[in-house]
Design a protein around this motif. Structure first.
Motif, short mmCIF file in Angstrom:
data_model
loop_
_atom_site.label_atom_id
_atom_site.label_comp_id
_atom_site.label_asym_id
_atom_site.label_seq_id
_atom_site.Cartn_x
_atom_site.Cartn_y
_atom_site.Cartn_z
N ARG A 195 21.67 -38.80 -12.99
CA ARG A 195 20.98 -37.73 -13.72
C ARG A 195 21.07 -37.97 -15.23
O ARG A 195 22.15 -38.31 -15.73
CB ARG A 195 21.62 -36.37 -13.41
N THR A 199 19.71 -33.38 -19.17
CA THR A 199 18.92 -32.58 -18.22
C THR A 199 19.49 -32.81 -16.83
O THR A 199 18.86 -33.45 -15.98
CB THR A 199 17.43 -32.98 -18.26
N LEU A 202 17.72 -32.77 -13.37
CA LEU A 202 16.78 -33.83 -13.00
C LEU A 202 17.54 -35.04 -12.48
O LEU A 202 18.65 -35.34 -12.93
CB LEU A 202 15.92 -34.24 -14.21
N GLN A 221 12.22 -39.27 -13.60
CA GLN A 221 13.13 -38.13 -13.49
C GLN A 221 12.37 -36.92 -12.92
O GLN A 221 11.33 -36.53 -13.43
CB GLN A 221 13.76 -37.79 -14.84
N LEU A 222 12.90 -36.38 -11.83
CA LEU A 222 12.31 -35.23 -11.16
C LEU A 222 13.43 -34.25 -10.79
O LEU A 222 14.60 -34.63 -10.74
CB LEU A 222 11.58 -35.67 -9.89
N PRO A 223 13.10 -32.97 -10.54
CA PRO A 223 14.14 -32.02 -10.14
C PRO A 223 14.92 -32.53 -8.93
O PRO A 223 14.35 -33.02 -7.96
CB PRO A 223 13.34 -30.76 -9.80
N CYS A 224 16.23 -32.43 -9.01
CA CYS A 224 17.09 -32.96 -7.95
C CYS A 224 16.80 -32.32 -6.60
O CYS A 224 16.97 -32.96 -5.56
CB CYS A 224 18.56 -32.77 -8.32
N GLN A 226 14.07 -31.78 -5.40
CA GLN A 226 12.92 -32.48 -4.82
C GLN A 226 13.22 -33.95 -4.55
O GLN A 226 12.35 -34.68 -4.07
CB GLN A 226 11.71 -32.39 -5.77
N THR A 312 10.67 -34.14 -19.97
CA THR A 312 9.84 -33.46 -18.98
C THR A 312 9.94 -34.13 -17.62
O THR A 312 10.33 -35.30 -17.50
CB THR A 312 8.36 -33.45 -19.42
N GLU A 313 9.58 -33.39 -16.59
CA GLU A 313 9.57 -33.93 -15.23
C GLU A 313 8.54 -35.05 -15.12
O GLU A 313 7.45 -34.95 -15.69
CB GLU A 313 9.24 -32.82 -14.23
N GLY A 314 8.90 -36.11 -14.42
CA GLY A 314 7.99 -37.23 -14.21
C GLY A 314 8.08 -38.33 -15.25
O GLY A 314 7.44 -39.37 -15.09
#
Length: 335
Positions: A195, A199, A202, A221-224, A226, A312-314
């Protein structure tokens, strides 16, 4: 949960600050302090796991139960997640510092602050008792007075000497225990999550480059919550190097590899042939108290960061020059 149970847990939570991590003298004592923290939190293993997930941490109850049965120090990332889950998040840095002191062989004399007056050892005490029994009470008092004066004088002399140093100089020994603890820190291996430290909700997992120029998966990086698939396995291969494996139920195993110029230079993709995958060095950072690491490809002097320092995500992970910036610090947490 009953009203009585709720009030009991609130009472426990209110007493967390009374438990000092600095009371522990060794690893076994530190684990005992962790057990006391869990007891005072009033939470079960299952509830701690759930609370950690709400905090953006991973704290498997089976792993925690195993840690609290042992007498060895826990990994820093697991300790931080545990302390936050217990509701003592404001003192995470204190728990990590106490752990690092024990790991480095440096233990505070007091539970609150090191004392400037040394304790009298058993031999000296026995000698003083002998003097007392032979009628030497005044001599004993004088000796203790001299010892106390000397003990107080040394710190004052050291402080005066430090004040005379040029500006920018550090006090003798400043930073040495922390530096030693940082240098000796190693990441958890096996099943982990990786991570970005700034953040922590993520995780590095598979995704697509945002420009759509590459058809295969790359590390983003994406929400954990998911990122349950693929699972990440950190494999030590010797000499401080690691292979980062991704395990997918359909695609199988792949190892993260820094791509070359004929693809998307610097981004990371999973390769089926792990013998050709990139080996990484995970170097502990001293920039914060979160137990973060810097990921460096073993074949280069560059670091892994997040493209354009994005939060940001992604956003894609990429190999870039080492800058020490926040996007180049990662948490390695047992999964």
């Amino acid at each position: 949960m009953s009203l009585l149970q709720s009030r009991s847990k609130m009472t426990f939570m209110g007493n967390l600050g009374e438990l000092s991590p600095y009371e522990a003298r060794d690893a076994a004592g530190f684990i005992e302090s962790m057990r006391q923290l869990k007891e005072r939190s009033g939470l079960t293993y299952r509830e701690l796991e759930a609370q950690a997930a709400r905090n953006g941490d991973v704290l498997a109850r089976s792993t925690l139960a195993d840690i609290l049965r042992r007498t060895s120090l826990p990994p820093p990332n697991l300790l931080a997640a545990f302390v936050r889950a217990c509701g003592d998040g404001q003192r995470v840095s204190a728990w990590l510092d106490a752990r690092d002191r024990i790991a480095a062989g440096v233990v505070a004399v007091s539970a609150t602050a090191p004392s400037s007056v040394p304790e009298i050892d058993d031999t000296a005490e026995a000698h003083l008792q002998t003097e007392e029994s032979t009628g030497s009470q005044p001599r004993r008092t004088k000796r203790r007075t001299v010892a106390l004066a000397a003990a107080l004088m040394f710190p004052l002399l050291a402080l005066a000497a430090w004040e005379l140093l040029p500006d920018g100089s550090e006090a003798p020994g400043a930073g040495t225990p922390a530096a030693a603890a940082t240098a000796s820190r190693t990441p958890a291996d096996g099943w982990v999550t990786i991570r970005p430290a700034r953040t922590p909700h993520l995780c590095l997992t598979d995704g697509r480059d945002r420009d759509g120029t590459y058809n295969s998966a790359v590390a983003v990086q994406l929400p954990c919550v998911q990122a349950a698939v693929p699972r990440t396995y950190l494999e030590p291969v010797g000499e401080g190097r690691y292979r980062i494996q991704w395990h997918h139920p359909q695609m199988g195993k792949g190892c993260l590899t820094v791509m070359g110029a004929n693809q998307i230079k610097g981004m990371l993709e999973p390769r089926d042939d792990c013998t050709q995958g990139t080996l990484f060095r995970l170097e502990p950072t001293a920039a914060d108290s979160t137990g973060a690491f810097r990921l460096r490809p073993a074949h280069s002097s560059r670091c892994i960061g997040i493209l354009d320092n994005d939060t940001t995500e992604g956003a894609e992970a990429i190999e870039e020059p080492c800058t020490g910036a926040a996007d180049q610090r990662f948490l390695i947490r047992a999964d």
